[in-house]
Write a protein that holds these residues in place. Structure first.
Motif, short mmCIF file in Angstrom:
data_model
loop_
_atom_site.label_atom_id
_atom_site.label_comp_id
_atom_site.label_asym_id
_atom_site.label_seq_id
_atom_site.Cartn_x
_atom_site.Cartn_y
_atom_site.Cartn_z
N TYR A 259 27.36 2.01 -27.76
CA TYR A 259 26.08 2.74 -27.74
C TYR A 259 26.30 4.24 -27.92
CZ TYR A 259 21.61 4.41 -25.81
OH TYR A 259 20.41 5.03 -25.62
N VAL A 260 27.31 4.78 -27.25
CA VAL A 260 27.61 6.21 -27.37
C VAL A 260 27.97 6.55 -28.81
CG1 VAL A 260 29.31 8.00 -26.77
CG2 VAL A 260 28.29 6.58 -24.98
N ARG A 261 28.84 5.76 -29.42
CA ARG A 261 29.28 6.06 -30.79
C ARG A 261 28.13 5.94 -31.79
NH1 ARG A 261 34.11 2.01 -30.91
NH2 ARG A 261 33.03 1.24 -29.07
N LYS A 262 27.32 4.92 -31.62
CA LYS A 262 26.20 4.71 -32.56
C LYS A 262 25.19 5.85 -32.46
CE LYS A 262 22.52 1.44 -33.75
NZ LYS A 262 21.43 2.43 -33.70
N THR A 263 24.78 6.19 -31.25
CA THR A 263 23.74 7.22 -31.09
C THR A 263 24.28 8.62 -31.37
OG1 THR A 263 24.19 7.19 -28.70
CG2 THR A 263 22.34 5.87 -29.49
N PHE A 264 25.55 8.86 -31.02
CA PHE A 264 26.13 10.17 -31.32
C PHE A 264 26.23 10.36 -32.83
CE2 PHE A 264 29.69 13.16 -31.93
CZ PHE A 264 29.18 14.23 -31.22
N ASN A 265 26.59 9.31 -33.53
CA ASN A 265 26.64 9.37 -34.99
C ASN A 265 25.28 9.76 -35.57
OD1 ASN A 265 28.24 8.54 -37.56
ND2 ASN A 265 26.27 7.51 -37.78
N THR A 290 27.58 16.54 -16.91
CA THR A 290 26.55 15.96 -17.76
C THR A 290 26.65 14.45 -17.88
OG1 THR A 290 26.55 18.01 -19.04
CG2 THR A 290 25.47 16.11 -20.05
N PHE A 291 27.89 13.93 -18.02
CA PHE A 291 28.08 12.50 -18.28
C PHE A 291 28.79 11.75 -17.15
CE2 PHE A 291 28.43 14.82 -22.38
CZ PHE A 291 27.28 14.34 -22.98
N ASP A 292 29.31 12.50 -16.19
CA ASP A 292 30.12 11.93 -15.12
C ASP A 292 31.38 11.26 -15.66
OD1 ASP A 292 30.57 11.60 -12.37
OD2 ASP A 292 29.89 9.52 -12.44
N ALA A 334 29.45 0.55 -9.41
CA ALA A 334 30.08 1.66 -8.69
C ALA A 334 30.32 2.88 -9.57
CB ALA A 334 31.41 1.20 -8.08
N ASN A 335 30.23 2.71 -10.87
CA ASN A 335 30.52 3.82 -11.80
C ASN A 335 29.79 3.56 -13.11
OD1 ASN A 335 31.56 6.00 -13.14
ND2 ASN A 335 33.65 5.21 -13.27
N ASN A 336 28.54 3.99 -13.18
CA ASN A 336 27.71 3.70 -14.35
C ASN A 336 27.40 5.00 -15.09
OD1 ASN A 336 26.01 2.70 -16.26
ND2 ASN A 336 24.48 1.91 -14.84
N ASP A 337 28.01 5.17 -16.26
CA ASP A 337 27.82 6.40 -17.03
C ASP A 337 26.59 6.36 -17.93
OD1 ASP A 337 30.22 7.36 -15.97
OD2 ASP A 337 31.41 6.45 -17.58
N ARG A 338 26.01 5.19 -18.14
CA ARG A 338 24.89 5.06 -19.09
C ARG A 338 23.70 5.98 -18.75
NH1 ARG A 338 22.78 1.27 -22.97
NH2 ARG A 338 24.67 0.03 -22.73
N PRO A 339 23.22 6.02 -17.51
CA PRO A 339 22.05 6.89 -17.23
C PRO A 339 22.32 8.36 -17.55
CG PRO A 339 22.43 5.37 -15.42
CD PRO A 339 23.62 5.26 -16.31
N TYR A 340 23.54 8.82 -17.29
CA TYR A 340 23.89 10.21 -17.59
C TYR A 340 23.81 10.46 -19.10
CZ TYR A 340 25.81 10.58 -12.84
OH TYR A 340 25.97 10.60 -11.49
N TYR A 341 24.41 9.55 -19.86
CA TYR A 341 24.42 9.73 -21.31
C TYR A 341 23.01 9.65 -21.88
CZ TYR A 341 25.25 9.10 -26.26
OH TYR A 341 25.21 9.25 -27.63
N GLU A 342 22.21 8.71 -21.40
CA GLU A 342 20.85 8.55 -21.93
C GLU A 342 20.00 9.78 -21.64
OE1 GLU A 342 19.51 4.78 -20.37
OE2 GLU A 342 20.10 3.76 -22.24
N GLU A 343 20.19 10.41 -20.49
CA GLU A 343 19.45 11.63 -20.16
C GLU A 343 19.80 12.74 -21.15
OE1 GLU A 343 16.74 13.98 -18.26
OE2 GLU A 343 17.12 11.84 -17.91
N TRP A 344 21.10 12.88 -21.43
CA TRP A 344 21.54 13.90 -22.40
C TRP A 344 21.01 13.56 -23.80
CZ3 TRP A 344 24.80 13.30 -26.70
CH2 TRP A 344 25.22 14.49 -27.29
N LYS A 346 18.30 11.98 -24.66
CA LYS A 346 16.87 12.33 -24.75
C LYS A 346 16.69 13.83 -24.98
CE LYS A 346 15.27 8.63 -21.68
NZ LYS A 346 14.73 8.33 -20.32
N LYS A 347 17.49 14.61 -24.28
CA LYS A 347 17.41 16.07 -24.43
C LYS A 347 17.75 16.48 -25.86
CE LYS A 347 19.69 20.26 -22.74
NZ LYS A 347 20.76 20.78 -21.85
N MET A 348 18.80 15.89 -26.42
CA MET A 348 19.22 16.24 -27.79
C MET A 348 18.16 15.83 -28.81
SD MET A 348 22.08 17.84 -27.65
CE MET A 348 21.48 18.53 -26.11
N LYS A 349 17.53 14.70 -28.60
CA LYS A 349 16.53 14.22 -29.56
C LYS A 349 15.27 15.06 -29.54
CE LYS A 349 17.92 9.37 -29.93
NZ LYS A 349 17.53 7.96 -29.70
N ARG A 350 15.03 15.73 -28.40
CA ARG A 350 13.83 16.58 -28.31
C ARG A 350 14.01 17.90 -29.04
NH1 ARG A 350 13.55 14.71 -22.78
NH2 ARG A 350 14.62 16.59 -22.10
#
Length: 351
Positions: A259-265, A290-292, A334-344, A346-350
């Motif tokens: 997901y990170v690679r696809k959306t960052f691309n 930002t991403f933990d 115990a260690n979920n990075d997805r919410p951090y990445y998705e928040e960032w 959204k910010k970039m897409k705006r």
């Protein structure tokens, strides 16, 4: 000599600070640092929290104002707690307001790093513009430049303007790169390119032959930024899990790494990430906040952070430079990075 001064500033403003340093204590350290550069609070060259009348009823109190008898107010410094990330629009807005009200063209934010801002008029823009960002790293070329610019004996407006002009040219080159890239990837340019090729081929081939060949060929200019292929995942020692199961979650979502690679691309393709954000993504502290994640989101191959085991193998080309994306993503309770990445994201897409 100046390199030694910069290393001393790193010691004062970063290395020797307790983790719980307050903003008030840090402000004293900043005063100490500028006195190392030759400025004197005793001689009223460094003014601390002076209350300045603005208009009929308002007053402002910049953290630090540096001035000289000959030239008056030179630049403003706003100090932020070193544990706080200073990439905050509020801090920039506050500094911009002070600079405008006090009619100074240069402002500095100092916290976990140093940011230099110049009046936007030099860039034909409103507000203030970030012209440089300096981390507290010993023997830094940018740090040496900072000492050269802001040592009292060497300080003059012309040097600042020259430095700003260098940055303006750098920004122009980046914008030109983006503009040309968009042009070459456009459909209009594709048509022009085909027409130019046909014209050249007419020197040796007939028009009908050329048209027939182009009907069975597709001519494209493609962006080299590709989604990184999914690596083969190692099988679990206790349970066999297919690559497909690791890439696609049970709810149908892409697993975090894919997901990170696809959306960052997609962000890179659409020019959604500016130069300042690219710089921030190469910092471990910003990436952690930002991403933990434990490593910088982006790293160049020559970066001391870069390790093959911790970054995906295929680089992204951004503004003519190549960067690798961190591969250390987790998605467990115990260690979920997805919410951090998705928040960032959204910010970039705006933007």
């Amino acid at each position: 000599m100046n390199n030694e001064k910069w290393n001393e500033l790193c010691y004062i403003l970063s290395e020797n600070l307790p983790s719980n340093t307050s903003e008030q204590v840090f402000e004293l350290k900043v005063v100490q640092a500028f006195e190392k550069l030759g400025w004197s609070e005793y001689k009223n060259e460094i003014i601390v929290r002076e209350s300045v009348q603005v208009g009929a009823s308002n007053r402002i109190s910049p953290d630090l104002l540096l001035k000289s008898k000959e030239q008056g107010n030179l630049f403003i410094i706003e100090v932020k707690k070193p544990t706080v990330e200073i990439d905050n629009p509020t801090f920039k807005g506050q500094l911009s307001s002070y600079m405008g009200l006090m009619r100074v063209e240069l402002g500095i934010l100092i916290g976990n790093k140093i940011q230099l801002f110049l009046d936007g008029k030099f860039f034909n823009k409103s507000g203030i513009v970030l012209i440089d960002e300096i981390e507290f790293k010993r023997d830094s070329e940018k740090g040496l430049k900072f000492v050269n610019l802001f040592s009292k004996q060497q300080y003059n407006k012309e040097n600042i303007e020259i430095h700003a002009q260098e940055k303006i040219e750098e920004f122009k080159k980046i914008e030109e790169f983006k503009k040309l890239k968009r042009l070459l990837l456009s459909e209009n340019y594709k048509v022009k390119m085909i027409d130019a090729l046909k014209t050249d081929l007419l020197k040796e081939y007939g028009e009908n032959t050329i048209d027939k060949v182009f009907k069975v060929l597709e001519l494209n200019i493609k962006d080299k930024n590709k989604i990184v292929p999914v690596e083969s995942y190692a099988r679990s020692r206790t349970k066999s899990i297919s690559t497909r199961e690791r890439v696609i979650r049970p709810n149908g979502e892409l697993a975090i790494g894919k997901y990170v690679r696809k959306t960052f691309n997609e962000l890179v393709r659409d020019n959604k990430i500016d130069r300042n954000e690219i710089d921030r993504l190469q910092r471990a502290d910003y990436s952690k906040l930002t991403f933990d994640i434990q490593f910088p989101f982006l790293a160049k191959e020559n970066s001391h952070y870069y390790e093959r085991a911790r970054y995906y193998t295929t680089p992204y080309e951004i503004s003519g430079e190549y960067y690798f994306v961190c591969s250390q993503w987790y998605e467990v309770p115990a260690n979920n990075d997805r919410p951090y990445y998705e928040e960032w994201l959204k910010k970039m897409k705006r933007l």
